[in-house]
Design a protein around this motif. Structure first.
Motif, PDB file in Angstrom:
ATOM      1  N   THR A   1       1.052  -1.264   0.015  1.00 16.30           N
ATOM      2  CA  THR A   1      -0.013   0.110  -0.058  1.00 16.30           C
ATOM      3  C   THR A   1       1.035   1.207  -0.042  1.00 16.30           C
ATOM      4  O   THR A   1       1.878   1.238   0.723  1.00 16.30           O
ATOM      5  CB  THR A   1      -0.784  -0.043   1.077  1.00 16.30           C
ATOM      6  N   ALA A   2       0.600   2.315  -0.854  1.00 16.98           N
ATOM      7  CA  ALA A   2       1.273   3.421  -0.732  1.00 16.98           C
ATOM      8  C   ALA A   2       0.301   4.575  -0.074  1.00 16.98           C
ATOM      9  O   ALA A   2      -0.792   4.526  -0.430  1.00 16.98           O
ATOM     10  CB  ALA A   2       1.794   3.820  -2.402  1.00 16.98           C
ATOM     11  N   VAL A   3       1.121   5.389   0.518  1.00 13.36           N
ATOM     12  CA  VAL A   3       0.513   6.550   1.094  1.00 13.36           C
ATOM     13  C   VAL A   3       1.171   7.808   0.729  1.00 13.36           C
ATOM     14  O   VAL A   3       2.368   7.755   1.008  1.00 13.36           O
ATOM     15  CB  VAL A   3       0.206   6.482   2.763  1.00 13.36           C
ATOM     16  N   VAL A   4       0.561   8.714   0.049  1.00  6.10           N
ATOM     17  CA  VAL A   4       1.218   9.958  -0.275  1.00  6.10           C
ATOM     18  C   VAL A   4       0.830  11.298   0.393  1.00  6.10           C
ATOM     19  O   VAL A   4      -0.647  11.496   0.165  1.00  6.10           O
ATOM     20  CB  VAL A   4       1.111  10.119  -1.775  1.00  6.10           C
ATOM     21  N   CYS A   5       1.502  12.011   0.780  1.00  7.37           N
ATOM     22  CA  CYS A   5       0.993  13.511   1.401  1.00  7.37           C
ATOM     23  C   CYS A   5       0.935  14.436   0.189  1.00  7.37           C
ATOM     24  O   CYS A   5       1.729  14.744  -0.505  1.00  7.37           O
ATOM     25  CB  CYS A   5       1.995  13.841   2.407  1.00  7.37           C
ATOM     26  N   ARG A   6      -0.404  15.059   0.130  1.00  3.24           N
ATOM     27  CA  ARG A   6      -0.521  15.738  -0.832  1.00  3.24           C
ATOM     28  C   ARG A   6      -0.005  17.382  -0.436  1.00  3.24           C
ATOM     29  O   ARG A   6      -0.139  18.222  -1.362  1.00  3.24           O
ATOM     30  CB  ARG A   6      -2.210  16.064  -0.962  1.00  3.24           C
ATOM     31  N   ASP A   7       0.607  17.423   0.859  1.00  5.27           N
ATOM     32  CA  ASP A   7       1.162  18.660   1.092  1.00  5.27           C
ATOM     33  C   ASP A   7       2.633  18.790   0.986  1.00  5.27           C
ATOM     34  O   ASP A   7       3.283  19.572   0.265  1.00  5.27           O
ATOM     35  CB  ASP A   7       1.026  19.289   2.560  1.00  5.27           C
ATOM     36  N   CYS A   8       3.270  17.753   1.406  1.00 10.98           N
ATOM     37  CA  CYS A   8       4.863  17.844   1.140  1.00 10.98           C
ATOM     38  C   CYS A   8       5.378  16.599   0.269  1.00 10.98           C
ATOM     39  O   CYS A   8       6.575  16.825  -0.049  1.00 10.98           O
ATOM     40  CB  CYS A   8       5.477  17.504   2.698  1.00 10.98           C
ATOM     41  N   GLY A   9       4.545  15.730  -0.087  1.00 13.46           N
ATOM     42  CA  GLY A   9       4.951  14.627  -1.123  1.00 13.46           C
ATOM     43  C   GLY A   9       5.596  13.464  -0.485  1.00 13.46           C
ATOM     44  O   GLY A   9       5.911  12.596  -1.048  1.00 13.46           O
ATOM     45  N   HIS A  10       5.578  13.542   0.751  1.00 18.01           N
ATOM     46  CA  HIS A  10       6.280  12.622   1.313  1.00 18.01           C
ATOM     47  C   HIS A  10       5.417  11.034   1.165  1.00 18.01           C
ATOM     48  O   HIS A  10       4.232  11.155   0.989  1.00 18.01           O
ATOM     49  CB  HIS A  10       6.339  12.584   2.766  1.00 18.01           C
ATOM     50  N   ILE A  11       6.130  10.056   0.424  1.00 16.92           N
ATOM     51  CA  ILE A  11       5.478   8.726   0.228  1.00 16.92           C
ATOM     52  C   ILE A  11       5.959   7.693   1.424  1.00 16.92           C
ATOM     53  O   ILE A  11       7.165   7.439   1.498  1.00 16.92           O
ATOM     54  CB  ILE A  11       6.139   8.509  -1.385  1.00 16.92           C
ATOM     55  N   ARG A  12       5.001   6.873   1.554  1.00 17.04           N
ATOM     56  CA  ARG A  12       5.555   5.690   2.527  1.00 17.04           C
ATOM     57  C   ARG A  12       4.870   4.605   1.854  1.00 17.04           C
ATOM     58  O   ARG A  12       3.601   4.468   1.199  1.00 17.04           O
ATOM     59  CB  ARG A  12       4.782   5.982   3.901  1.00 17.04           C
ATOM     60  N   HIS A  13       5.583   3.247   1.754  1.00 22.01           N
ATOM     61  CA  HIS A  13       5.181   2.038   1.550  1.00 22.01           C
ATOM     62  C   HIS A  13       4.923   1.168   2.667  1.00 22.01           C
ATOM     63  O   HIS A  13       5.719   1.059   3.481  1.00 22.01           O
ATOM     64  CB  HIS A  13       5.837   1.602   0.453  1.00 22.01           C
ATOM     65  N   PHE A  14       3.743   0.430   2.546  1.00 24.17           N
ATOM     66  CA  PHE A  14       3.519  -0.886   3.537  1.00 24.17           C
ATOM     67  C   PHE A  14       3.363  -2.149   3.026  1.00 24.17           C
ATOM     68  O   PHE A  14       2.295  -2.065   2.093  1.00 24.17           O
ATOM     69  CB  PHE A  14       2.212  -0.376   4.437  1.00 24.17           C
ATOM     70  N   ALA A  15       4.184  -3.098   3.417  1.00 29.46           N
ATOM     71  CA  ALA A  15       3.786  -4.525   2.812  1.00 29.46           C
ATOM     72  C   ALA A  15       2.570  -5.038   3.244  1.00 29.46           C
ATOM     73  O   ALA A  15       2.157  -4.591   4.290  1.00 29.46           O
ATOM     74  CB  ALA A  15       4.889  -5.284   3.204  1.00 29.46           C
ATOM     75  N   SER A  16       1.750  -5.669   2.249  1.00 29.36           N
ATOM     76  CA  SER A  16       0.827  -6.489   2.763  1.00 29.36           C
ATOM     77  C   SER A  16       0.781  -7.237   3.766  1.00 29.36           C
ATOM     78  O   SER A  16       1.949  -7.956   4.054  1.00 29.36           O
ATOM     79  CB  SER A  16      -0.046  -6.921   1.496  1.00 29.36           C
ATOM     80  N   LYS A  17      -0.318  -7.882   4.558  1.00 30.52           N
ATOM     81  CA  LYS A  17      -0.024  -8.692   5.419  1.00 30.52           C
ATOM     82  C   LYS A  17       0.591 -10.188   5.254  1.00 30.52           C
ATOM     83  O   LYS A  17       1.306 -10.663   5.702  1.00 30.52           O
ATOM     84  CB  LYS A  17      -1.356  -8.860   6.312  1.00 30.52           C
ATOM     85  N   ASP A  18      -0.015 -10.601   3.967  1.00 25.04           N
ATOM     86  CA  ASP A  18       0.539 -11.988   3.662  1.00 25.04           C
ATOM     87  C   ASP A  18       2.120 -12.003   3.037  1.00 25.04           C
ATOM     88  O   ASP A  18       2.689 -12.672   3.415  1.00 25.04           O
ATOM     89  CB  ASP A  18      -0.429 -12.736   2.756  1.00 25.04           C
ATOM     90  N   THR A  19       2.270 -10.760   2.647  1.00 27.56           N
ATOM     91  CA  THR A  19       3.753 -10.384   2.164  1.00 27.56           C
ATOM     92  C   THR A  19       4.728 -10.327   3.217  1.00 27.56           C
ATOM     93  O   THR A  19       5.733 -10.918   3.445  1.00 27.56           O
ATOM     94  CB  THR A  19       3.844  -9.245   1.487  1.00 27.56           C
ATOM     95  N   LEU A  20       4.177  -9.789   4.520  1.00 26.12           N
ATOM     96  CA  LEU A  20       4.884  -9.616   5.641  1.00 26.12           C
ATOM     97  C   LEU A  20       5.160 -10.825   6.212  1.00 26.12           C
ATOM     98  O   LEU A  20       6.245 -11.574   6.575  1.00 26.12           O
ATOM     99  CB  LEU A  20       4.018  -8.945   6.759  1.00 26.12           C
ATOM    100  N   GLU A  21       4.200 -11.967   6.166  1.00 25.93           N
ATOM    101  CA  GLU A  21       4.522 -13.419   6.698  1.00 25.93           C
ATOM    102  C   GLU A  21       5.688 -14.105   5.826  1.00 25.93           C
ATOM    103  O   GLU A  21       6.522 -14.880   6.157  1.00 25.93           O
ATOM    104  CB  GLU A  21       3.173 -14.275   6.677  1.00 25.93           C
ATOM    105  N   LYS A  22       5.599 -13.924   4.472  1.00 26.69           N
ATOM    106  CA  LYS A  22       6.357 -14.390   3.584  1.00 26.69           C
ATOM    107  C   LYS A  22       8.121 -13.958   3.881  1.00 26.69           C
ATOM    108  O   LYS A  22       9.029 -14.605   3.936  1.00 26.69           O
ATOM    109  CB  LYS A  22       6.188 -14.309   2.259  1.00 26.69           C
ATOM    110  N   LEU A  23       8.134 -12.739   4.159  1.00 28.26           N
ATOM    111  CA  LEU A  23       9.214 -11.906   4.662  1.00 28.26           C
ATOM    112  C   LEU A  23      10.033 -12.419   5.812  1.00 28.26           C
ATOM    113  O   LEU A  23      10.919 -12.649   5.771  1.00 28.26           O
ATOM    114  CB  LEU A  23       9.229 -10.570   4.573  1.00 28.26           C
TER     115      LEU A  23
END
Ligand SMILES: [Zn+2]
Length: 77
Positions: free
Chosen positions: A45-67
């Motif tokens: 999942t990507a979250v983008v701030c519309r004020d400063c443009g900061h981008i964050r990425h979050f792995a999905s739950k099943d991806t976290l289990e594989k990692l």
């Protein structure tokens, strides 16, 4: 999603979220190595701030289990 709000950089609450993004493209880098199987690409999942443009990425739950099961990912101490 409440946990994504507000932006950690500028505290803005004007954020955009996009679920279910493939972490590995055909020609691009593998952003979450070890998170994929031949039948499933890791998702994030990507979250983008519309004020400063900061981008964050979050792995999905099943991806976290594989990692977690992949020995190339080391716990940060
Ligand atoms: Zn921001």
């Amino acid at each position: 999603m409440a946990r994504h709000n507000p932006c950690p950089e500028c505290r803005s609450t004007d954020l955009l979220v996009h679920d279910n993004i493939a972490a590995r493209g055909t020609y691009g880098p593998d952003l979450l190595p070890g998170g994929s199987k031949w039948y499933a690409v890791p998702r994030m999942t990507a979250v983008v701030c519309r004020d400063c443009g900061h981008i964050r990425h979050f792995a999905s739950k099943d991806t976290l289990e594989k990692l977690s099961a992949d020995r190339n990912w080391k716990k940060v101490r």
